[in-house]
Motif scaffolding. Structure first.
Motif, PDB file in Angstrom:
ATOM      1  N   SER A 480       1.204  -1.364  -0.406  1.00 25.06           N
ATOM      2  CA  SER A 480       0.114  -0.165  -0.133  1.00 25.06           C
ATOM      3  C   SER A 480       0.810   1.380  -0.055  1.00 25.06           C
ATOM      4  N   SER A 481       2.310   1.348   0.441  1.00 25.41           N
ATOM      5  CA  SER A 481       2.584   1.929   0.758  1.00 25.41           C
ATOM      6  C   SER A 481       3.475   2.445  -1.313  1.00 25.41           C
ATOM      7  N   ILE A 482       3.379   1.862  -1.351  1.00 20.89           N
ATOM      8  CA  ILE A 482       4.009   2.031  -2.782  1.00 20.89           C
ATOM      9  C   ILE A 482       3.047   2.354  -3.941  1.00 20.89           C
ATOM     10  N   LEU A 483       1.620   1.524  -3.781  1.00 17.74           N
ATOM     11  CA  LEU A 483       0.621   2.123  -4.110  1.00 17.74           C
ATOM     12  C   LEU A 483      -0.021   3.460  -4.074  1.00 17.74           C
ATOM     13  N   PHE A 484       0.187   4.006  -2.448  1.00 14.00           N
ATOM     14  CA  PHE A 484       0.022   5.615  -1.700  1.00 14.00           C
ATOM     15  C   PHE A 484       1.210   6.598  -2.669  1.00 14.00           C
ATOM     16  N   ALA A 485       2.481   6.360  -3.130  1.00 11.60           N
ATOM     17  CA  ALA A 485       3.534   6.616  -3.426  1.00 11.60           C
ATOM     18  C   ALA A 485       3.359   7.419  -4.514  1.00 11.60           C
ATOM     19  N   LEU A 486       2.633   6.176  -5.657  1.00 11.70           N
ATOM     20  CA  LEU A 486       2.537   6.374  -6.610  1.00 11.70           C
ATOM     21  C   LEU A 486       1.461   7.556  -6.948  1.00 11.70           C
ATOM     22  N   ILE A 487       0.734   8.161  -5.889  1.00 10.68           N
ATOM     23  CA  ILE A 487       0.014   8.713  -6.259  1.00 10.68           C
ATOM     24  C   ILE A 487       0.148  10.469  -5.851  1.00 10.68           C
ATOM     25  N   TRP A 488       0.919   9.850  -4.555  1.00 13.16           N
ATOM     26  CA  TRP A 488       1.714  11.916  -4.043  1.00 13.16           C
ATOM     27  C   TRP A 488       2.200  12.266  -4.943  1.00 13.16           C
ATOM     28  N   ALA A 506       8.507   9.828   2.571  1.00 15.08           N
ATOM     29  CA  ALA A 506       9.446   8.872   1.439  1.00 15.08           C
ATOM     30  C   ALA A 506      10.228   7.852   1.702  1.00 15.08           C
ATOM     31  N   TRP A 507      10.823   8.033   2.891  1.00 15.20           N
ATOM     32  CA  TRP A 507      11.535   7.416   3.033  1.00 15.20           C
ATOM     33  C   TRP A 507      11.204   5.765   3.763  1.00 15.20           C
ATOM     34  N   PRO A 508       9.724   5.220   3.769  1.00 13.84           N
ATOM     35  CA  PRO A 508       9.517   3.776   4.247  1.00 13.84           C
ATOM     36  C   PRO A 508       8.855   3.352   2.976  1.00 13.84           C
ATOM     37  N   ALA A 509       8.539   4.457   1.946  1.00 12.98           N
ATOM     38  CA  ALA A 509       8.013   4.458   0.394  1.00 12.98           C
ATOM     39  C   ALA A 509       9.388   3.610  -0.146  1.00 12.98           C
ATOM     40  N   LEU A 510      10.487   3.755   0.010  1.00 20.22           N
ATOM     41  CA  LEU A 510      11.541   3.476  -0.667  1.00 20.22           C
ATOM     42  C   LEU A 510      12.313   2.320  -0.165  1.00 20.22           C
ATOM     43  N   ALA A 511      11.534   2.081   1.144  1.00 21.59           N
ATOM     44  CA  ALA A 511      11.777   1.045   1.908  1.00 21.59           C
ATOM     45  C   ALA A 511      11.163  -0.040   1.392  1.00 21.59           C
TER      46      ALA A 511
END
Length: 605
Positions: A480-488, A506-511
Motif C-alpha cells: 500500500s505504501s508503494i501504491l500511495f507513493a504513486l499517487i502523492w 518517502a523513506w518508508p516508501a523507498l524501503a
C-alpha cells in the motif's frame, strides 16, 4: 496428433489396454502437447526387456533425433550407483555402513554437535539423515570437468553441518552422497569413478554410461522447451552427473528385479538389495514405519503398487526409474526439458502400461482402536532441505491438523489438504494409498512430531496465527505504501500539489520499494534459472545484494524520520499510517536478517 489421440482412445476402450506402438504414440503426443523435445525409456518384465524407447529430438538446432545410442543425464539417479558401490564393498568385507566418517575423512569440514553420542556414519550420508544442508546455489553453478572429488567437496564447506541429531530425520542433501563417494575412494585408495566403472558398470553390462561428458549426450532445455540449458560439470559427481542410454538403464532394472542377480550372475547378495530398500535413519523408521528413503532408494505407493526407485533432475533433464519387486517388472524414462507436467504425464502413462494386467495391493486395514484426536493442532516443517529457507517454510508450510471421524487431515496454508487413515501403531496411510507413509511420535526432547519423508513439529496455534497475521499485514502495508507513493509523488512534482513532509513519507516508501524489488528478483530467478542468475555474480545476484542493503538502510532512516518528526503538526492519519508502514518494514527486515537474507551474496554463500 488429434487423430492419433482419438485412435488411441478408441483402441483403449475396445481392448482395455494399449500395445507398445500405441504407448509410443501416446508418449509422443505428450511430448508434442507439452513442447518437450525428446525422451528415452525402457521397460523390463522378468528377464525380458520389452521396450526401448527413443522419441523426439536430441537437439533442436541440428534437428538431431533421439536414438538408442543417445545419452540423457539422469541427475540424482546417480546416487543409486554410489550406494551400490558401498554395498559392493560391504559384500567384499572392505567397508561397514556404520563406519564413522569423522575418523575416515578428517579435514573435510564435517561439523556435528552430537559427535560423542551420535556420530555421522556412512549410511547417514547415503540416506540423507546426517542433518546436512543441501548444497548451495554457487555449488550448483560450479562447473569444472577436471575437478577432483575431494576438491569439489572442499569447494564450499558450509553445507555439511549437522543441524539436528544424525539418524533422526531425513532431509535431502546432495553433499551427502558425494561425501559417501569420497569415503569409498578413501577405503579402496582408488578414484571413485574408476571403481564404479569396473565393479558396477562393466559387470552389469552398462556400455555407454559415464560420469563425464559424452559426445552423444542430448542437449537439454529449460521450462519453455526452447531455451538451451548449459551442460554443468558438477563437483558432486556421485550425486548427479551420470549420463546413460535407455539400454544401460534396462540393465540396472534387470538387476534390481532379480534381487542382485543379472543374466544368472550374482552382482550383489539379495540381503544387500533388501538393505538398500530399507529406511533406517529416522525416528519413523526406528518406530516401525516401513515406507521411506533407504540407501538412495525411495519407497513409493503409486496407485496401489509399491515401487522402489529414484528420480533425478539436472541441466534441464528430468528422469525417473521404478520397479516392482513382487511382480518383477520395472521402468525408466528421461526427458530433455525441465517440463514437470510432461514428466508427470509420462510417468503415469508408463506406470499404467506396466501394471495394466496386475492387481493392486489390498490397502492396510483401518484401525480405530486408538483415540487420535490429540494430534489435532498446528505443525510447522522441521527438516528444511535448505536452512536458508527455514523461515519461509515456517510461514507457508505450517499445517493445520484436524481429526474428524478417525480421519486425520493435513491442510496446508496453500494447496489441497491430504487425508490420512489410522492403521495402528500410530501410523497412517493416505486415504487413496495402500500402506502407511506417516507416523505420529515423540522426539528425544518430548516434542510431538508427524514424520514421513519430511518432519513436522507441533507448535501453539497462537504462534502460527501470530506469524500469519503479522506477515499478511506487513506485506499489505508495504504494498500500500508503494501504491500511495504513486499517487502523492506525481501530484507533488508534476502538478505542484501542496504535499508536506516529503521525507517523512518517502523513506518508508523507498524501503518498501527496495524490499519488493529484491523479492521480485528472487521470484523471477526462481521461475527462470536461479542457478545461473544467483549462483554466480550477475546483475540478478548483485542487484539482490545491493537492494537488501538499501532496504535495511531505508528502514533505519525511516525510524530516524519518525523520531525527528515526533511532535510536529502532522495529521493523525498520515502519522499513524507512516508508523504502521515503518513497523511493517522493520518487522520484515528483522525476519529476513535473522534468517540470513539481508546482504546475502548468493554467489559466495
Amino acid at each position: 496428433m488429434k487423430k492419433v489421440a482419438i485412435l488411441i482412445s478408441i483402441v483403449t476402450v475396445i481392448t482395455g489396454q494399449i500395445n507398445l506402438e500405441e504407448l509410443e504414440a501416446k508418449l509422443q503426443l505428450i511430448l508434442d502437447e507439452t513442447n518437450t523435445p525428446g525422451m528415452i525409456g525402457s521397460m523390463v518384465v522378468g528377464n525380458e526387456v520389452i521396450w526401448i524407447g527413443s522419441l523426439g529430438l536430441a537437439d533442436r538446432e541440428s534437428q538431431r533425433s533421439v536414438t538408442e545410442e543417445t545419452l540423457f543425464r539422469i541427475g540424482s539417479i546417480t546416487k543409486t550407483f554410489t550406494s551400490l558401490a558401498a554395498l559392493k564393498l560391504v559384500d567384499q568385507g572392505k567397508i561397514d555402513l556404520n563406519i564413522e566418517l569423522n575418523h575416515l575423512l578428517p579435514g573435510i569440514g564435517l561439523v556435528n554437535p552430537w559427535q560423542d553420542t551420535d556420530p555421522i556414519r556412512l549410511h547417514h550420508v547415503l540416506e540423507h539423515t546426517a542433518g546436512f544442508d543441501d548444497i548451495h546455489l554457487r555449488e550448483y553453478a560450479f562447473s569444472d570437468p577436471d575437478v577432483t572429488l575431494l576438491d569439489g567437496i572442499l569447494y564450499n564447506t558450509t553445507s555439511r553441518i549437522a543441524r539436528w541429531r544424525p539418524g533422526t530425520r531425513m532431509s535431502y542433501s546432495n553433499i551427502g552422497p558425494a561425501i559417501g563417494g569420497l569415503a569409498i575412494a578413501r577405503v579402496i585408495d582408488e578414484r571413485f569413478e574408476d571403481f564404479v566403472q569396473r565393479e558396477i558398470f562393466d559387470v552389469l553390462g552398462m556400455i555407454s554410461i559415464t560420469y563425464f561428458h559424452h559426445p552423444l549426450v542430448a542437449s537439454s532445455y529449460q521450462a519453455d522447451g526452447e531455451t538451451p540449458s548449459p551442460y554443468i560439470h558438477i563437483a558432486a559427481r556421485p550425486s548427479g552427473s551420470i549420463g546413460a542410454t535407455a539400454i544401460d538403464m534396462a540393465q540396472l532394472l534387470k538387476m534390481f528385479i532379480h534381487r542382485g542377480t543379472i543374466d544368472g550372475v550374482t552382482f550383489l547378495r539379495p540381503e544387500r538389495i533388501d538393505r538398500m530398500e530399507q529406511a533406517t535413519g529416522t525416528l519413523a523408521a526406528n518406530a516401525g514405519l516401513v515406507a521411506g528413503y533407504g540407501l538412495s532408494n525411495m519407497y513409493e505407493d503409486k496407485d496401489g503398487f509399491i515401487f522402489h526407485g529414484h528420480g533425478g533432475g539436472i541441466d534441464g533433464f528430468v528422469s525417473n526409474y521404478g520397479y516392482l519387486t513382487e511382480h518383477k517388472r520395472g521402468y525408466f524414462f528421461s526427458i530433455n526439458a525441465r517440463k514437470f507436467n510432461a514428466f508427470q504425464k509420462i510417468d503415469s502413462t508408463i506406470r499404467t502400461y506396466l501394471t495394466r494386467n496386475l492387481q493392486p495391493a489390498i490397502p492396510t486395514p483401518i484401525d480405530t482402536s486408538r483415540d487420535i484426536s490429540g494430534l489435532s493442532g498446528y505443525y510447522q516443517p522441521h527438516s528444511p532441505r535448505m536452512e536458508l529457507i527455514k523461515g519461509f517454510e515456517q510461514l507457508v508450510g505450517t499445517m493445520i491438523i484436524s481429526v474428524n471421524d478417525n480421519v486425520l487431515t493435513m491442510a496446508p496454508l496453500f494447496g489441497e489438504a491430504n487425508h490420512y487413515l489410522p492403521v495402528g501403531n500410530n501410523q497412517f496411510r493416505n486415504k487413496d494409498g495402500s500402506v502407511a507413509t506417516l507416523i505420529a511420535l515423540k522426539s528425544q526432547d518430548g516434542e510431538q512430531l508427524l514424520q514421513g519423508m519430511s518432519t513436522h513439529i507441533k507448535i501453539p496455534g497462537t504462534l502460527a496465527w501470530f506469524r500469519w497475521v503479522l506477515a499478511i499485514l506487513s506485506i499489505l502495508l508495504i504494498i500500500s505504501s508503494i501504491l500511495f507513493a504513486l499517487i502523492w509523488l506525481p501530484r507533488k512534482f508534476f502538478f505542484s500539489a501542496d504535499i508536506h513532509y516529503v521525507s517523512f513519507r518517502a523513506w518508508p516508501a523507498l524501503a518498501s520499494t527496495s524490499f519488493m524489488a529484491s523479492a521480485i528478483i528472487v521470484i523471477l530467478t526462481g521461475l527462470g534459472d536461479a542457478i545461473e542468475r544467483l549462483g554466480k555474480l550477475t546483475l540478478w545476484s548483485g542487484g539482490y545484494w545491493i537492494l537488501t542493503w538499501v532496504f535495511a538502510g531505508c528502514c533505519l532512516i525511516s525510524l530516524v524520520m519518525l523520531w525527528r518528526h515526533h511532535g510536529r503538526d502532522i495529521s493523525s492519519a498520515l502519522r499513524w499510517y507512516t508508523i504502521a508502514v515503518t513497523c511493517a518494514n522493520t518487522i520484515v527486515l528483522a525476519y529476513l536478517g535473522y534468517f540470513g537474507f539481508i546482504g546475502l551474496r548468493f554467489w559466495a554463500y
